[in-house]
Design a protein around this motif. Sequence first.
Motif, PDB file in Angstrom:
ATOM      1  N   CYS B 302       0.981  -3.297 -15.359  1.00  0.00           N
ATOM      2  CA  CYS B 302       0.030  -2.205 -15.077  1.00  0.00           C
ATOM      3  C   CYS B 302       0.434  -1.356 -13.875  1.00  0.00           C
ATOM      4  CB  CYS B 302      -1.363  -2.801 -14.840  1.00  0.00           C
ATOM      5  SG  CYS B 302      -2.592  -1.588 -14.357  1.00  0.00           S
ATOM      6  N   ILE B 303       0.383  -0.026 -14.023  1.00  0.00           N
ATOM      7  CA  ILE B 303       0.669   0.875 -12.901  1.00  0.00           C
ATOM      8  C   ILE B 303      -0.616   1.529 -12.371  1.00  0.00           C
ATOM      9  CG2 ILE B 303       3.068   1.324 -13.561  1.00  0.00           C
ATOM     10  CD1 ILE B 303       2.122   4.040 -14.711  1.00  0.00           C
ATOM     11  N   ARG B 304      -1.772   1.007 -12.758  1.00  0.00           N
ATOM     12  CA  ARG B 304      -3.064   1.443 -12.212  1.00  0.00           C
ATOM     13  C   ARG B 304      -3.312   2.946 -12.369  1.00  0.00           C
ATOM     14  NH1 ARG B 304      -2.980  -3.477 -11.993  1.00  0.00           N
ATOM     15  NH2 ARG B 304      -3.431  -4.773 -10.175  1.00  0.00           N
ATOM     16  N   GLY B 307      -6.063   5.167 -17.003  1.00  0.00           N
ATOM     17  CA  GLY B 307      -6.200   5.744 -18.340  1.00  0.00           C
ATOM     18  C   GLY B 307      -7.087   4.918 -19.260  1.00  0.00           C
ATOM     19  N   ILE B 331      -8.596  -2.989 -18.133  1.00  0.00           N
ATOM     20  CA  ILE B 331      -7.571  -3.738 -17.390  1.00  0.00           C
ATOM     21  C   ILE B 331      -8.232  -4.733 -16.430  1.00  0.00           C
ATOM     22  CG2 ILE B 331      -7.275  -1.821 -15.714  1.00  0.00           C
ATOM     23  CD1 ILE B 331      -4.559  -4.369 -16.731  1.00  0.00           C
ATOM     24  N   VAL B 363       2.327   1.908 -20.076  1.00  0.00           N
ATOM     25  CA  VAL B 363       3.343   0.848 -20.073  1.00  0.00           C
ATOM     26  C   VAL B 363       3.128  -0.111 -21.240  1.00  0.00           C
ATOM     27  CG1 VAL B 363       3.996   0.939 -17.640  1.00  0.00           C
ATOM     28  CG2 VAL B 363       1.973  -0.344 -18.308  1.00  0.00           C
ATOM     29  N   ILE B 367      -3.811  -4.337 -24.264  1.00  0.00           N
ATOM     30  CA  ILE B 367      -4.987  -4.791 -23.515  1.00  0.00           C
ATOM     31  C   ILE B 367      -6.012  -5.440 -24.447  1.00  0.00           C
ATOM     32  CG2 ILE B 367      -6.772  -4.086 -21.872  1.00  0.00           C
ATOM     33  CD1 ILE B 367      -5.021  -1.559 -21.368  1.00  0.00           C
TER      34      ILE B 367
HETATM   35  S1  SF4 Z   1      -3.819   2.277 -18.971  1.00  0.00           S
HETATM   36 FE1  SF4 Z   1      -4.898   0.687 -17.815  1.00  0.00          FE
HETATM   37  S2  SF4 Z   1      -3.597  -1.132 -18.086  1.00  0.00           S
HETATM   38 FE2  SF4 Z   1      -2.313   0.610 -18.653  1.00  0.00          FE
HETATM   39  S3  SF4 Z   1      -1.246   1.138 -16.750  1.00  0.00           S
HETATM   40 FE3  SF4 Z   1      -3.102   2.420 -16.827  1.00  0.00          FE
HETATM   41  S4  SF4 Z   1      -4.648   1.228 -15.653  1.00  0.00           S
HETATM   42 FE4  SF4 Z   1      -2.962  -0.183 -16.171  1.00  0.00          FE
END
Ligand code: SF4
Lengths: 189, 455
Positions: B302-304, B307, B331, B363, B367
Amino acid sequence: MSKAEILASIRKQKGTQVSIRKIAQTGGSALSVSELRNLFIENLKGAGAEVVCLKREEADTYIASAWENVLDFSKPEVIAEYPATCSLEKLNRIEHAVLQGNLGVAENGAIWLEDKDLPHRIIPFIAQHLIFTLETNKIIATMQDAYQQIDLKDTGYGVFISGPSKTADIEQSLVYGAHGARELTVLLI
Amino acid sequence: MTTHARRARQFLANKSRADWHDRTLWFVRQKRDRIAATVPEWENLREQASRIKKEALANLDVYLEQLETEAIRNGVRVLWAKDAGAFNRIVLDIIRQHGAKNIVKSKSMLTEECGLNRFLHSKGIEVVDTDLGERIIQFRQEMPSHIVLPAIHLKKEEIGETFHEKLGTEKGASDPSYLTQAARRHLREKFLAADMALTGVNFAVAETGTVVVCTNEGNADMGVHAAPVQVHCMGIEKIIPKQEDLGIFTRLLARNATGQAVTTYTSHYRKPKPGGAMYIVIVDNGRSKYLGHPKYNDSLKCIRCGGCLNTCPVYRRSGGHSYGYVIPGPIGSILAPQKDVQKYRDLPFASSLCGSCSNVCPVKIAIHEQLYFWRQDLTRQKRTSFIKRFSMKATGFFLSENTRYNFIGIMARWAIRYVPRGLLYLPFNVWGRGRELPAPPAQSFKQWYRRRVKS
Ligand code: SF4
């Protein structure tokens, strides 16, 4: 102490991970120089910046006539006045700062600056109004192309700037001038 | 009722606000779709990003040590914290060592996770959050309700009220631009007086020892360049192997987060300023435990970007605070039980399993699959409520065999028609709390089909 424990825990756990090699990078862009330039301008304007197209020899006169109290950091005498040891009070009084951009990214309007372009790292943020000069032939297509051209090992600090400082933290309404420069003008040469 | 459901009900009590929240985040999601569509190689970028993260996690120890070696060579001090307690103490030590009094912090979910502000407060040290949204909730002593838009749960009138109280803005003033200017003046003073700046980290490049921070406001840079001491705090999973990898992640992050082509500032810190000090603090806090987990390790990619929050039909209609964990949304619902499975056991159920989160994730974390795995594990460990387990068992019993299935069908059609409403919607009919039973058909599909074939 913590370091050894963390690494030991990682080594114990990571056994089940499979390393996966990357697939090929997507290659450069097929856009022409003028298409890149137009895209770059469109993105900068979209991000709230102003763009002015000039000939090289017009730049100095334009800067002098457009703004009062303007500091052009491409001039050695201005650089000498604002060394890295310069006080924050003095820096905080900067109204208009002109800096030379190294690289422009067409897909998002970002402009790259690094230590050698910055007498003091805070200048692009603390100035009320930021002005970049950039040569049109320094515009490339994407961020991937940009990271092929710059070398992070060459600089202690580097930044992509793509517009005036902004925030939408109050009910998602866009406001320019959060903490950094309130305005950004790009002079394309 | 589960904790999440109870808090969600509170959130929904104010219908117009809940609708606003839903619409606003959906608007961000649409912006994201529009800008993603302008990048023809979008799917390819997601695949590459996922693979780079997998590779980084597969060789995490090697990359972390490489980062450390590079950073030390650059004159940076690197410290390691195995948990929240160790992290907080390390930061306190740095503060004491430099005798720092005025500390500014830009956005970092990690420091929230570790409760740094609270810890330092207990030691008599105040940290000023400089991201506008974070400053607002810091004034109000609340938790962020979104990882990218921390104050999205608030209306401008409430923020105006808070600023009137704390910053002396005019009473009743709620114009976003006016309030932002007041915050700018207030925080500029804090920046000019800062003797230490704390930041989070979006990406740490092992190859060059660089840490990258992305902001729109420029608050990370104002703090870092104004204060003599800069401290960058990162979870172990923030590492990426090479400089060129940044090209992929910076193309994805802002587009997927807020629908912008890039954040206004993408800052690369590698060496301290002349005469200054720079630290990188690397934090584990339970992450390495899941590194080798066959089902859950993917969450470490996860890149936070947030989304998955913006798109989630449950998040949009229940608000970030309903989750009770620093990272809300889809997440958060898979990360929280990694931290404390008992405490957050209801979160994997706070989802419709529609899979929209996985579809937008830059990424490619699956989930919704992880949510489903958690549900299975939690049920196996008997951590779900008795009613839920019992009704699932009963459902299984009736659905798994033909005669039983026919029988329960007849019973149900009869019951919906003749059993009084009060009995059907007894308190243990948890399902019926927010839902209406359908009108019963005159005959079942099977009956209908048999008749049709005969005639
Ligand atoms: S969509 Fe959610 S799980 Fe995927 S990188 Fe963004 S915050 Fe993390």
